[in-house]
Design an enzyme around this catalytic site. Structure first.
Site, PDB file in Angstrom:
ATOM      1  N   ASP A  55      -1.906   4.684   7.969  1.00 16.20           N
ATOM      2  CA  ASP A  55      -2.184   5.870   8.798  1.00 16.20           C
ATOM      3  C   ASP A  55      -2.716   5.398  10.156  1.00 16.20           C
ATOM      4  OD1 ASP A  55      -3.461   8.129   9.974  1.00 16.20           O
ATOM      5  OD2 ASP A  55      -3.637   9.114   8.047  1.00 16.20           O
ATOM      6  N   ASP A  88       0.868  -1.185   0.000  1.00 16.73           N
ATOM      7  CA  ASP A  88       0.000   0.000   0.000  1.00 16.73           C
ATOM      8  C   ASP A  88       0.902   1.231   0.000  1.00 16.73           C
ATOM      9  OD1 ASP A  88      -2.298   1.502  -0.067  1.00 16.73           O
ATOM     10  OD2 ASP A  88      -3.171   0.688   1.756  1.00 16.73           O
ATOM     11  N   ASP A  89       0.306   2.368  -0.339  1.00 16.87           N
ATOM     12  CA  ASP A  89       1.118   3.592  -0.376  1.00 16.87           C
ATOM     13  C   ASP A  89       1.474   4.068   1.029  1.00 16.87           C
ATOM     14  OD1 ASP A  89      -1.533   4.279   0.129  1.00 16.87           O
ATOM     15  OD2 ASP A  89      -1.622   5.912  -1.325  1.00 16.87           O
TER      16      ASP A  89
HETATM   17  O1  LIG Z   1      -4.309   3.342   7.867  1.00 20.24           O
HETATM   18  P1  LIG Z   1      -5.605   3.927   7.380  1.00 20.24           P
HETATM   19  O2  LIG Z   1      -6.151   4.960   8.321  1.00 20.24           O
HETATM   20  O3  LIG Z   1      -6.618   2.888   7.022  1.00 20.24           O
HETATM   21  O4  LIG Z   1      -5.281   4.771   6.054  1.00 20.24           O
HETATM   22  C1  LIG Z   1      -4.471   4.294   5.021  1.00 20.24           C
HETATM   23  C2  LIG Z   1      -5.266   4.057   3.770  1.00 20.24           C
HETATM   24  O5  LIG Z   1      -5.911   5.273   3.358  1.00 20.24           O
HETATM   25  C3  LIG Z   1      -5.625   5.520   1.989  1.00 20.24           C
HETATM   26  O6  LIG Z   1      -6.528   4.837   1.146  1.00 20.24           O
HETATM   27  P2  LIG Z   1      -7.997   5.357   0.902  1.00 20.24           P
HETATM   28  O7  LIG Z   1      -8.926   4.541   1.733  1.00 20.24           O
HETATM   29  O8  LIG Z   1      -8.013   6.837   1.043  1.00 20.24           O
HETATM   30  O9  LIG Z   1      -8.346   4.987  -0.575  1.00 20.24           O
HETATM   31  P3  LIG Z   1      -7.518   5.071  -1.943  1.00 20.24           P
HETATM   32  O10 LIG Z   1      -6.318   4.209  -1.761  1.00 20.24           O
HETATM   33  O11 LIG Z   1      -8.493   4.530  -2.917  1.00 20.24           O
HETATM   34  O12 LIG Z   1      -7.165   6.506  -2.173  1.00 20.24           O
HETATM   35  C4  LIG Z   1      -4.268   4.899   1.781  1.00 20.24           C
HETATM   36  O13 LIG Z   1      -4.063   4.572   0.407  1.00 20.24           O
HETATM   37  C5  LIG Z   1      -4.327   3.654   2.630  1.00 20.24           C
HETATM   38  O14 LIG Z   1      -4.873   2.566   1.928  1.00 20.24           O
HETATM   39  O1  LIG Z   2      -3.675  11.207   0.561  1.00 18.90           O
HETATM   40  C1  LIG Z   2      -3.701  10.760   1.738  1.00 18.90           C
HETATM   41  N1  LIG Z   2      -2.792  11.231   2.641  1.00 18.90           N
HETATM   42  C2  LIG Z   2      -2.748  10.800   3.935  1.00 18.90           C
HETATM   43  O2  LIG Z   2      -1.912  11.238   4.738  1.00 18.90           O
HETATM   44  C3  LIG Z   2      -3.716   9.821   4.296  1.00 18.90           C
HETATM   45  N2  LIG Z   2      -3.996   9.170   5.468  1.00 18.90           N
HETATM   46  C4  LIG Z   2      -5.032   8.354   5.210  1.00 18.90           C
HETATM   47  N3  LIG Z   2      -5.410   8.453   3.928  1.00 18.90           N
HETATM   48  C5  LIG Z   2      -4.618   9.358   3.333  1.00 18.90           C
HETATM   49  N4  LIG Z   2      -4.610   9.828   2.071  1.00 18.90           N
HETATM   50 MG   LIG Z   3      -5.661   3.189  -0.054  1.00 17.77          MG
END
Ligand SMILES: O=P(O)(O)OC[C@H]1O[C@H](OP(=O)(O)OP(=O)(O)O)[C@H](O)[C@@H]1O
Ligand SMILES: O=c1[nH]c(=O)c2nc[nH]c2[nH]1
Ligand SMILES: [Mg+2]
Length: 169
Positions: free
Chosen positions: A106, A102-103
């Site tokens: 959080d 994952d990117d």
């Molecule tokens: O540890 P957490 O609080 O769960 O946050 C982390 C997740 O939040 C973001 O995804 P998001 O759900 O925004 O969706 P996306 O990847 O489709 O942008 C990010 O890419 C992680 O997958």
């Molecule tokens: O673009 C983002 N930046 C963040 O720091 C983050 N944390 C949860 N989801 C996120 N998305």
């Molecule tokens: Mg995500």
């Protein structure tokens, strides 16, 4: 999750993201026996491409999770799609030969959902915040919990007022 204005901003350019994803690839390299990458959409798709290229992994699947429905509200995390049959065949031992990407992590909510599905997979993210860090096996850069990471695919070029005119940064 909201992105309050009180948070610190950590904007990431494409070049920096590529460099950081390569650094993550270095940390994941060596004889680790990964046979497949499972990326968590959508944010995991971009580092998964770079890591798959660097490590020579060709079997790539997705776990599709929707948890942040927009920039203001955090909805309940929902699994829209699990792994397909080719990767499911690697899950009998808990997924030791699966690399989860994952990117960022959080709060750890997304990571926990995927860990429940694949408890022994190696979980790697490019960035990590303290609350989610214990759930990640490998990452590159830690930022504070009150930092919002701005990814390059969410950014565009815009005018920046001169600092002396009260630029917040
Ligand atoms: O540890 P957490 O609080 O769960 O946050 C982390 C997740 O939040 C973001 O995804 P998001 O759900 O925004 O969706 P996306 O990847 O489709 O942008 C990010 O890419 C992680 O997958
Ligand atoms: O673009 C983002 N930046 C963040 O720091 C983050 N944390 C949860 N989801 C996120 N998305
Ligand atoms: Mg995500």
């Amino acid at each position: 999750m909201s992105e309050p204005s009180s948070q610190k901003a950590f904007p990431v350019s494409w070049e920096q993201f590529h460099r950081d994803a390569r650094a993550l690839s270095w940390r994941l390299s060596g004889d680790r026996g990964f046979e497949a990458i499972v990326c968590i959409t959508r944010g995991g798709l971009v580092p998964a491409l770079i890591i798959a290229r660097e490590l020579g992994i060709r079997l790539i699947d997705t776990v599709c999770i929707a948890s942040y429905h927009d920039y203001k509200e955090q909805g309940a995390a929902q699994i829209l799609k699990g792994v397909g049959p080719e990767v499911a065949a690697l899950t009998a031992d808990g997924g030791t030969r699966i690399l989860l990407i994952d990117d960022l992590v959080d709060t750890g909510k997304t990571a926990r959902l995927v860990r429940d599905m694949l408890p022994k997979a190696h979980f790697a993210t490019v960035y990590a915040k303290p609350m989610g860090r214990p759930l990640v096996d490998t990452f590159v850069t830690e930022v504070s919990q009150d930092t919002w990471i701005y990814f390059p695919w969410d950014l565009g070029l815009s005018f920046q007022p001169p600092i002396r005119d009260g630029h917040p940064g």
